[in-house]
Design a protein around this motif. Structure first.
Motif, short mmCIF file in Angstrom:
data_model
loop_
_atom_site.label_atom_id
_atom_site.label_comp_id
_atom_site.label_asym_id
_atom_site.label_seq_id
_atom_site.Cartn_x
_atom_site.Cartn_y
_atom_site.Cartn_z
N GLY A 106 0.82 -1.21 0.00
CA GLY A 106 0.00 0.00 0.00
C GLY A 106 0.85 1.26 0.00
N THR A 107 1.92 1.24 0.77
CA THR A 107 2.83 2.39 0.82
C THR A 107 3.48 2.62 -0.54
N GLY A 108 3.65 1.55 -1.31
CA GLY A 108 4.24 1.66 -2.63
C GLY A 108 3.51 2.61 -3.55
N GLY A 109 2.19 2.71 -3.39
CA GLY A 109 1.43 3.68 -4.17
C GLY A 109 1.17 4.96 -3.42
N HIS A 110 1.07 4.85 -2.10
CA HIS A 110 0.77 6.01 -1.26
C HIS A 110 1.87 7.07 -1.32
N LYS A 111 3.07 6.66 -0.93
CA LYS A 111 4.13 7.63 -0.67
C LYS A 111 4.56 8.43 -1.90
N PRO A 112 4.80 7.79 -3.05
CA PRO A 112 5.26 8.61 -4.18
C PRO A 112 4.16 9.51 -4.73
N CYS A 113 2.91 9.07 -4.62
CA CYS A 113 1.81 9.79 -5.26
C CYS A 113 1.20 10.86 -4.38
N LEU A 114 1.08 10.59 -3.08
CA LEU A 114 0.46 11.57 -2.19
C LEU A 114 1.22 12.89 -2.19
N GLU A 115 2.52 12.81 -1.97
CA GLU A 115 3.29 14.05 -1.88
C GLU A 115 3.35 14.77 -3.22
N SER A 116 3.56 14.03 -4.30
CA SER A 116 3.63 14.67 -5.61
C SER A 116 2.25 15.18 -6.04
N PHE A 117 1.17 14.46 -5.70
CA PHE A 117 -0.18 14.91 -6.01
C PHE A 117 -0.48 16.21 -5.27
N GLY A 118 -0.03 16.30 -4.01
CA GLY A 118 -0.20 17.53 -3.26
C GLY A 118 0.58 18.68 -3.89
N ALA A 119 1.82 18.42 -4.31
CA ALA A 119 2.63 19.47 -4.94
C ALA A 119 2.06 19.88 -6.30
N ASP A 120 1.37 18.95 -6.98
CA ASP A 120 0.74 19.27 -8.27
C ASP A 120 -0.35 20.33 -8.14
N GLN A 121 -0.83 20.56 -6.93
CA GLN A 121 -1.92 21.53 -6.73
C GLN A 121 -1.41 22.98 -6.80
N PHE A 122 -0.11 23.15 -6.99
CA PHE A 122 0.48 24.49 -7.08
C PHE A 122 1.10 24.67 -8.47
N ASP A 123 0.81 25.79 -9.11
CA ASP A 123 1.27 26.08 -10.46
C ASP A 123 2.68 26.67 -10.42
N ASP A 124 3.64 25.98 -11.03
CA ASP A 124 5.03 26.44 -11.04
C ASP A 124 5.21 27.76 -11.76
N ASP A 125 4.32 28.09 -12.68
CA ASP A 125 4.47 29.30 -13.49
C ASP A 125 3.66 30.47 -12.95
N HIS A 126 3.14 30.32 -11.75
CA HIS A 126 2.43 31.41 -11.09
C HIS A 126 3.24 31.76 -9.84
N LEU A 127 3.72 33.01 -9.75
CA LEU A 127 4.69 33.39 -8.73
C LEU A 127 4.21 33.05 -7.32
N GLU A 128 3.00 33.43 -6.97
CA GLU A 128 2.51 33.19 -5.62
C GLU A 128 2.36 31.70 -5.32
N GLU A 129 1.84 30.95 -6.29
CA GLU A 129 1.67 29.51 -6.08
C GLU A 129 3.02 28.81 -6.01
#
Length: 599
Positions: A165-188
Motif C-alpha cells: 500500500g505504501t508503494g502507491g501512497h508515498k510517491p503519489c500523495l506528496e507529488s499529487f499535493g505538490a501538483d496543486q500548485f502552479d510552477d508558473d504562477h509566482l505566488e503559487e
C-alpha cells in the motif's frame, strides 16, 4: 497609438486569463482546464495532507515498535529482529519505485492513491484480526517461547500488505499535493516551497502521536486495540480524501516514461561521429508555435555527448525529420530531461549513507531506550518507542524555523527564491547526521559503563539507573538533520526530475531510505562477521544490547558519513539545476479545451 493600446489590452487579457485559469497541463475532475480560484493550492492539499497524516500515523506506530514486537511477541533475538525490521523498512521504501512508475505512466496519481489506500486498509484490518480472532492470535506470552505459525504468517502478510500500500501512497500523495500548485504562477510557486515544509510538519505530528499515544496503547493496553484505532482512522481519512475530488488538479499519465530517454541515448550513439553543433540554437526543438504538452527546458553544457541526439543532420529535410523516427532525432527538451536523470544518480548514491543513519533511529536507538530508566514519575513509565518523539519534535522545530525565519532572511541575503540551494540544504543535514552518530557513540559508551557497574558487577536486574533522556541529544540532532536533508531530498527529487516523472521522483527519494535500511542490515551482518572472527568470538552485536558494542558501530557509521560528505560536497558544487523556460500564457477562454502555451 491605437496599436499600442490594443497590445496593452491583449496583455491585460492574458494576465486576467492567467489569474482565472490554470494553464499548466493539469485538468479538473471533469477533464477541463481548472479554474484557479476553485481548485488546487491549500484548499486541495489539506485533503491530501489528511490521508498522509493517517498513513504516517499507521506506519510509524508499526515501524517504531516493530523491533519490540518481534522481540517480545515473536521472541526473536536482537540481531534477527533488527534485520527483519530493516528488511521490512527497505521493502516499504523500495516499493514506491513501482507505484510511482505505474502512476506516472498509466493510472494517474489519484487512482493510484485510492487503490493503495484500500490495500493499506486491508493490511491494517488483517493486522487487527490477527490480534482478536482466536485462531490467529499469538500464543499466551506467559507460557510459550514462540508464537503460533498461523499468527506469524498472518502478521508478516499484513505488514507486507502495508508495504504494498505504501508503494502507491508515498510517491503519489506528496507529488499529487505538490501538483496543486502552479510552477508558473509566482505566488503559487512560493506556496509550493512552503508546502514541502508543512507537509513534513504534518508528517511529524502523525509520527508524534504514533510514538506516544499509539505506542502507549500498544505497550500498556493491547496491540489489538492500537491496530483497531489505526484501521478506523485510515478508513475515515480515505473518505475525506475522496470528498476532495472536486478541488484537485489532475495530471494525465503520459505512457512509458523511459522510452523517450532511451530514444535520446540511441540517437546520440547513432550520431556519435557527427561534430558538435556550433550553437545550441541550431539543435532541434519543437517549434513554439506548435501545441506542446509540458514545459520547454533550456540547453545546458552538461553531458554534452547527449546533445548529438538533437543535431539536425540535413537542414533541407527538416520537415521530413519532424515526422521521422524519434530514435534518430530528439528535441532539446528530451535531451535535457535525460541529462536530469543521469545527473541525479551520483546525488542519489551519495545520499545512501544518510539512509543508514535514519535506520538506526528506529532500531538500535529504540533498543537502547528499552534498557534505560524511562520513569517520569514513580507510577508512570514512558514506552520505549515514545523516545522517537524527540526526533519528531526536532524535525518539526527545524522545519518551522527554517520556513518562517531562515527562508525570508536568506531570500533577502542571497536573492534565491528558496533562500539556499536545495543541495546546500541537504548537505547541512548530512553534517548534522555525522554529529548525531558521534553523540550516539559517546552516549552508548557511557551507557555501557553504567551497565558494567550496575548489572555485570552489581548484579542488578532490569533497567539501569541512567535516564533515557541521555538519548535526547542524538535524537534531536538527527531530527534537525532530517528537517534539512529529508525535506531537501523530497524537494530535489520532485523538482529536478522531468515534469512527467514526479511521482517516480518522490519514489527515488524514498528509495534512499529503503536502500539505506538494506545497507544497514548488510553492514550489521558484515560487521558481525568481521568482529566475531577478528575478536575471537566477541562480536559488536551480542545476544542483547548489554553484551554488544554499539558505540563502535556508531563510530563506523559516523566515519562512513564523514567520508561520503566530502564526495557529496564535490558533486554539489558542480551541479547545475533544471533550467525551465517560463511560459507566457496565451488566452484561451474555452474551458473544455486543453491550455496552449509558448515559451
Amino acid at each position: 497609438m491605437e496599436q499600442q493600446v490594443k497590445k496593452r489590452n491583449r496583455g491585460e487579457t492574458r494576465e486576467v486569463d492567467e489569474d482565472k485559469w490554470v494553464h499548466d497541463s493539469s485538468l479538473d475532475h471533469k477533464g477541463r482546464v481548472p479554474l484557479r480560484g476553485l481548485t488546487g493550492v491549500w484548499k486541495a492539499s489539506l485533503f491530501i495532507i489528511a490521508i498522509e497524516f493517517s498513513e504516517r500515523l499507521s506506519y510509524f506506530a508499526i515501524a517504531t515498535n516493530l523491533i519490540s514486537y518481534l522481540n517480545k511477541v515473536m521472541h526473536q533475538d536482537l540481531k534477527t529482529a533488527a534485520k527483519n525490521v530493516n528488511y521490512w523498512a527497505g521493502a516499504t521504501t523500495i516499493m514506491p519505485l513501482v507505484g510511482g512508475f505505474l502512476a506516472d505512466a498509466y493510472t494517474g496519481r489519484f487512482i493510484m492513491i485510492l487503490l493503495s489506500s484500500i490495500i493499506y486498509f486491508m493490511g491494517l484490518s488483517l493486522l487487527t484480526m490477527s490480534e482478536f480472532i482466536p485462531g490467529l492470535k499469538p500464543c499466551d506470552l506467559e507460557t510459550c517461547t514462540h508464537p503460533g505459525k498461523v499468527h506469524e504468517v498472518v502478521f508478516f502478510l499484513a505488514i507486507y500488505l502495508l508495504s504494498l500500500g505504501t508503494g502507491g501512497h508515498k510517491p503519489c500523495l506528496e507529488s499529487f499535493g505538490a501538483d496543486q500548485f502552479d510552477d508558473d504562477h509566482l505566488e503559487e510557486r512560493k506556496q509550493k516551497m512552503s508546502y514541502f515544509n508543512w507537509w513534513n510538519f504534518a508528517l511529524c505530528i502523525g509520527l508524534l502521536l504514533a510514538v506516544t499515544l499509539i505506542a502507549y496503547v500498544q505497550d500498556y493496553v493491547s496491540w489489538g486495540v492500537a491496530d483497531l484505532i489505526l484501521t478506523v482512522v485510515m478508513g475515515i481519512t480515505i473518505v475525506i480524501f475522496y470528498l476532495g475530488k472536486p478541488f484537485y488538479r489532475y495530471r494525465v499519465p503520459e505512457g512509458s516514461l523511459f522510452t523517450p530517454m532511451l530514444q535520446v541515448l540511441v540517437a546520440a550513439i547513432n550520431k556519435r561521429n557527427l561534430p558538435y553543433s556550433s550553437s545550441p540554437d541550431l539543435l532541434y526543438e519543437v517549434p513554439k508555435s506548435q501545441k506542446f504538452q509540458g514545459r520547454y527546458l533550456c540547453h545546458t553544457s552538461d553531458l554534452r555527448f547527449l546533445d548529438k541526439a538533437a543535431i539536425i543532420e540535413d537542414t533541407q529535410n527538416l520537415s521530413a525529420e519532424k515526422g521521422g523516427s524519434p530514435w534518430r532525432l530528439a528535441t532539446v527538451t528530451k535531451v535535457e530531461e535525460t541529462k536530469l536523470l543521469l545527473k541525479m544518480i551520483p546525488i542519489w548514491l551519495t545520499s545512501l549513507t544518510f539512509g543508514i543513519c535514519v535506520a538506526q533511529a528506529s532500531t538500535f536507538f529504540l533498543k537502547q531506550s528499552s534498557t534505560m530508566n524511562r520513569k517520569i514519575t514513580t507510577n508512570f513509565e514512558i514506552p520505549p518507542a515514545s523516545v522517537y518523539s524527540i526526533s519528531a519534535i526536532g524535525m518539526s522545530l527545524s522545519v518551522t524555523i527554517y520556513d518562517k525565519i531562515l527562508v525570508p532572511v536568506l531570500r533577502k541575503a542571497t536573492g534565491n527564491e528558496r533562500g539556499i540551494n536545495i543541495l546546500q540544504r541537504i548537505g547541512i543535514g548530512m553534517v548534522l547526521a555525522v554529529l548525531s552518530m558521534a553523540i550516539a557513540a559517546l552516549v552508548e559508551r557511557k551507557r555501557l559503563i553504567v551497565v558494567d557497574n550496575e548489572i555485570i558487577q552489581g548484579g542488578k536486574v532490569g533497567a539501569i539507573s541512567m535516564s533515557v533522556f541521555w538519548l535526547a541529544p542524538q535524537y534531536i540532532v538527527l531530527g534537525i538533520g532530517d528537517g534539512f536533508t529529508l525535506v531537501g531530498m523530497q524537494e530535489y527529487f520532485y523538482d529536478q526530475v522531468p515534469d512527467s516523472m514526479r511521482s517516480l521522483g518522490i519514489a527515488f527519494y524514498l528509495s534512499v531510505i529503503g536502500v539505506g535500511s538494506f545497507l544497514s542490515s548488510f553492514l550489521i551482518i558484515l560487521t558481525d562477521h568481521i568482529t566475531r572472527k577478528g575478536g575471537r568470538g566477541t562480536s559488536w552485536f551480542g545476544k542483547d544490547l548489554n553484551n554488544s558494542h554499539l558505540d563502535k558501530f556508531y563510530w563506523l557509521v559516523a566515519a562512513m558519513n564523514g567520508l561520503n560528505l566530502c564526495i557529496y560536497v564535490f558533486l554539489a558544487k558542480r551541479y547545475s539545476y533544471k533550467n525551465v523556460q517560463r511560459r507566457v500564457v496565451v488566452a484561451d477562454f474555452n474551458a473544455s479545451d486543453r491550455a496552449e502555451s509558448v515559451a
